[in-house]
Design a protein around this motif. Structure first.
Motif, mmCIF file in Angstrom:
data_model
loop_
_atom_site.group_PDB
_atom_site.id
_atom_site.type_symbol
_atom_site.label_atom_id
_atom_site.label_comp_id
_atom_site.label_asym_id
_atom_site.label_seq_id
_atom_site.Cartn_x
_atom_site.Cartn_y
_atom_site.Cartn_z
ATOM 1 N N THR A 177 116.094 72.502 73.427
ATOM 2 C CA THR A 177 115.334 71.421 74.069
ATOM 3 C C THR A 177 114.147 71.982 74.846
ATOM 4 O OG1 THR A 177 117.320 70.037 74.241
ATOM 5 C CG2 THR A 177 115.488 69.513 75.717
ATOM 6 N N SER A 178 114.342 73.082 75.557
ATOM 7 C CA SER A 178 113.262 73.701 76.336
ATOM 8 C C SER A 178 112.164 74.241 75.433
ATOM 9 C CB SER A 178 113.813 74.842 77.199
ATOM 10 O OG SER A 178 114.726 74.349 78.152
ATOM 11 N N PHE A 179 112.551 74.742 74.274
ATOM 12 C CA PHE A 179 111.543 75.279 73.362
ATOM 13 C C PHE A 179 110.731 74.174 72.698
ATOM 14 C CE2 PHE A 179 110.446 76.718 68.987
ATOM 15 C CZ PHE A 179 109.401 77.555 69.351
ATOM 16 N N LEU A 180 111.377 73.137 72.222
ATOM 17 C CA LEU A 180 110.660 72.079 71.497
ATOM 18 C C LEU A 180 109.915 71.126 72.425
ATOM 19 C CD1 LEU A 180 113.264 71.273 68.689
ATOM 20 C CD2 LEU A 180 111.220 72.723 68.553
ATOM 21 N N LYS A 181 110.451 70.908 73.635
ATOM 22 C CA LYS A 181 109.756 70.126 74.669
ATOM 23 C C LYS A 181 109.371 68.709 74.239
ATOM 24 C CE LYS A 181 107.630 74.011 77.177
ATOM 25 N NZ LYS A 181 108.190 75.159 76.421
ATOM 26 N N THR A 182 110.205 68.053 73.472
ATOM 27 C CA THR A 182 109.881 66.674 73.083
ATOM 28 C C THR A 182 110.976 65.690 73.495
ATOM 29 O OG1 THR A 182 110.780 67.128 70.884
ATOM 30 C CG2 THR A 182 108.380 67.303 71.141
ATOM 31 N N ILE A 231 119.283 83.770 53.520
ATOM 32 C CA ILE A 231 120.246 82.817 54.065
ATOM 33 C C ILE A 231 119.579 82.154 55.258
ATOM 34 C CG2 ILE A 231 122.450 82.577 55.279
ATOM 35 C CD1 ILE A 231 123.529 84.875 53.609
ATOM 36 N N TYR A 232 119.627 80.826 55.312
ATOM 37 C CA TYR A 232 119.031 80.058 56.407
ATOM 38 C C TYR A 232 120.174 79.475 57.245
ATOM 39 C CZ TYR A 232 115.026 80.369 53.281
ATOM 40 O OH TYR A 232 114.032 80.830 52.454
ATOM 41 N N PRO A 233 120.612 80.191 58.275
ATOM 42 C CA PRO A 233 121.781 79.717 59.030
ATOM 43 C C PRO A 233 121.560 78.342 59.651
ATOM 44 C CG PRO A 233 121.273 81.998 59.564
ATOM 45 C CD PRO A 233 120.121 81.474 58.779
ATOM 46 N N ILE A 234 120.421 78.168 60.378
ATOM 47 C CA ILE A 234 120.123 76.886 61.013
ATOM 48 C C ILE A 234 119.081 76.159 60.172
ATOM 49 C CG2 ILE A 234 119.317 75.706 63.097
ATOM 50 C CD1 ILE A 234 120.105 78.167 64.710
ATOM 51 N N LYS A 235 119.393 74.969 59.776
ATOM 52 C CA LYS A 235 118.477 74.185 58.941
ATOM 53 C C LYS A 235 117.105 74.089 59.607
ATOM 54 C CE LYS A 235 118.419 69.729 56.491
ATOM 55 N NZ LYS A 235 118.455 70.299 55.133
ATOM 56 N N SER A 236 116.058 74.467 58.882
ATOM 57 C CA SER A 236 114.642 74.428 59.282
ATOM 58 C C SER A 236 114.194 75.605 60.135
ATOM 59 C CB SER A 236 114.256 73.127 59.986
ATOM 60 O OG SER A 236 113.957 72.126 59.045
ATOM 61 N N CYS A 237 115.134 76.476 60.563
ATOM 62 C CA CYS A 237 114.719 77.685 61.273
ATOM 63 C C CYS A 237 114.497 78.812 60.268
ATOM 64 C CB CYS A 237 115.757 78.077 62.316
ATOM 65 S SG CYS A 237 115.937 76.845 63.635
ATOM 66 N N GLU A 276 110.008 68.140 63.779
ATOM 67 C CA GLU A 276 109.743 69.146 64.812
ATOM 68 C C GLU A 276 109.302 70.447 64.130
ATOM 69 O OE1 GLU A 276 109.693 68.748 68.027
ATOM 70 O OE2 GLU A 276 110.532 66.719 68.128
ATOM 71 N N PRO A 277 108.012 70.540 63.774
ATOM 72 C CA PRO A 277 107.536 71.695 62.996
ATOM 73 C C PRO A 277 107.817 73.052 63.650
ATOM 74 C CG PRO A 277 105.870 69.973 63.072
ATOM 75 C CD PRO A 277 106.939 69.558 64.023
ATOM 76 N N ARG A 278 107.892 73.090 64.978
ATOM 77 C CA ARG A 278 108.083 74.367 65.660
ATOM 78 C C ARG A 278 109.481 74.956 65.474
ATOM 79 N NH1 ARG A 278 105.446 76.212 70.106
ATOM 80 N NH2 ARG A 278 107.267 75.861 71.466
ATOM 81 N N LEU A 279 110.369 74.217 64.835
ATOM 82 C CA LEU A 279 111.672 74.785 64.494
ATOM 83 C C LEU A 279 111.531 76.032 63.621
ATOM 84 C CD1 LEU A 279 113.990 71.720 63.727
ATOM 85 C CD2 LEU A 279 114.371 73.484 65.462
ATOM 86 N N VAL A 280 110.476 76.074 62.794
ATOM 87 C CA VAL A 280 110.310 77.224 61.889
ATOM 88 C C VAL A 280 109.992 78.503 62.655
ATOM 89 C CG1 VAL A 280 109.520 75.717 60.021
ATOM 90 C CG2 VAL A 280 107.818 76.870 61.473
ATOM 91 N N LEU A 281 109.668 78.400 63.937
ATOM 92 C CA LEU A 281 109.363 79.579 64.747
ATOM 93 C C LEU A 281 110.617 80.203 65.361
ATOM 94 C CD1 LEU A 281 106.135 78.372 66.614
ATOM 95 C CD2 LEU A 281 106.321 79.638 64.457
ATOM 96 N N ILE A 282 111.737 79.524 65.267
ATOM 97 C CA ILE A 282 112.990 80.087 65.793
ATOM 98 C C ILE A 282 113.538 81.077 64.762
ATOM 99 C CG2 ILE A 282 115.357 79.604 66.496
ATOM 100 C CD1 ILE A 282 114.436 76.871 67.471
ATOM 101 N N SER A 283 113.609 82.322 65.162
ATOM 102 C CA SER A 283 114.139 83.351 64.265
ATOM 103 C C SER A 283 115.566 83.696 64.658
ATOM 104 C CB SER A 283 113.261 84.599 64.271
ATOM 105 O OG SER A 283 113.169 85.135 65.570
#
Length: 345
Positions: free
Chosen positions: A178-183, A71-77, A117-124
């Motif tokens: 926002t702090s994590f993605l920094k863009t 199950i992927y609760p947040i899209k792209s995470c 934002e490719p780094r979204l996949v790093l949010i677990s």
């Protein structure tokens, strides 16, 4: 009247004795009653209420076994692996954990995925005691409010040009992402079941069957076989994990790309219908372990042998196909280890 009754009964496997012509009238009524009962027993209404489904002629052929469920609760995470799940018309759920019921958006409401934002996949995501906790490299864990206040704004969102709503999850979550993605500035919204889902006709051409989704790209369920990934990995220098393709269900025990041929399947108590193949994009080139996007593999290799039939180019264009989209025709539950049955006439 007598011959008609006899014919009706013979159709049900019953014969009218020659010595009983005087009973033809009540036998005729009985024949009609039995025929109606047989017809009603053979048919049942699908969960979605879209058509009658005739089950009595159906055969079940096991074509595989469920090996993993996500199950992927947040899209792209990151996905949350589960051993069992309910399957609703909008996709998988485990308690209040729902598949793609949360979405990262820009301030103007447009969706944000790992394509941008490719780094979204790093949010677990950890789901414990009905509570969602977000974790990411160099970030403190953050608990997402379990119940959102009715005072939180309902935001208008856009997913691939289609309108949908979401309840804002609050400033603390927005600042964390926002702090994590920094863009730029981002917010998190949650779909609520009273909101209007996106309809399939807004996603695909009108000939595709009628169903609804919240924030998934295309359908409630996406499925891939382990053999298909193995086949792809024989053609790649760097082997890939199934997580790179983000399916809900991985099936084992079948041949590569056999899932392409499964029109109607039964898993546990859930019936699903094939919609279309999954056209792949640059999201597959995001490494789930590093959050780095290459924009090359596995797309280039998939394009060498997994393009659509020329007659389907109006649907898929130049995208390679990997995995299958399914709609949910009968809700129920499924679990790891369940047989996957192909339903045939």
């Amino acid at each position: 009247m007598g011959s008609a009754a006899s014919s009706a009964l013979m159709g049900l496997g019953l014969a009218l004795p020659p010595s009983a012509p005087f009973r033809a009238s009540w036998l005729w009524a009985a024949a009609l009653g039995l025929a109606a009962a047989a017809a009603l027993g053979a048919a049942s209404w699908s969960t979605s209420g879209r058509r009658w489904r005739w089950r009595w002629r159906r055969r079940l052929q096991q074509v595989g076994t469920v090996a993993q469920i996500w199950i992927y609760p947040i899209k792209s995470c990151k996905g949350v692996p589960v051993n069992e799940a309910e399957c609703t018309e909008l996709g998988l759920r485990s308690g209040n954990l729902r598949d793609r019921f949360w979405l990262v958006i820009k301030e103007d409401g447009h969706m944000v995925t790992a394509r941008q934002e490719p780094r979204l996949v790093l949010i677990s995501i950890t789901w414990d005691n009905d509570q969602m906790t977000l974790s990411a490299p160099d970030m403190n864990d953050l608990v997402v409010p379990r119940t959102l206040s009715s005072a939180n704004a309902i935001r208008d969102c856009r997913i691939f040009g289609a309108d949908i709503q979401g309840r804002d999850c609050g400033d603390e979550v927005a600042q964390w992402i926002t702090s994590f993605l920094k863009t730029e500035t981002f917010r998190l919204v949650q779909f609520e079941t009273h909101m209007a889902p996106r309809k399939s006709k807004e996603i695909f051409h009108p000939s595709v069957q009628n169903y609804e989704v919240a924030y998934p790209d295309c359908s409630p369920i996406m499925m891939i076989s382990e053999a298909s990934l193995s086949d792809l990995n024989t053609r790649l220098e760097k082997k890939l994990k199934m997580e790179q393709f983000r399916p809900n269900i991985m099936v084992t025990g079948c041949s590569a790309f056999e899932e392409d041929t499964w029109d109607e399947i039964l898993i546990g108590s859930v019936e699903m219908n094939k919609i279309l193949a999954c056209p792949r994009c640059v999201l597959t080139t995001v490494d789930p372990d590093t959050g780095i996007i290459s924009r090359k593999e596995p797309l280039e290799t998939l394009k060498s042998y997994r393009l659509c039939d020329p007659a389907e180019k109006h649907i898929y264009k130049s995208a390679p196909l990997f995995g299958m989209y399914f709609s949910v025709e009968k809700i129920g539950s499924l679990k790891v280890g369940d047989p996957v049955y192909l339903m045939t006439q």
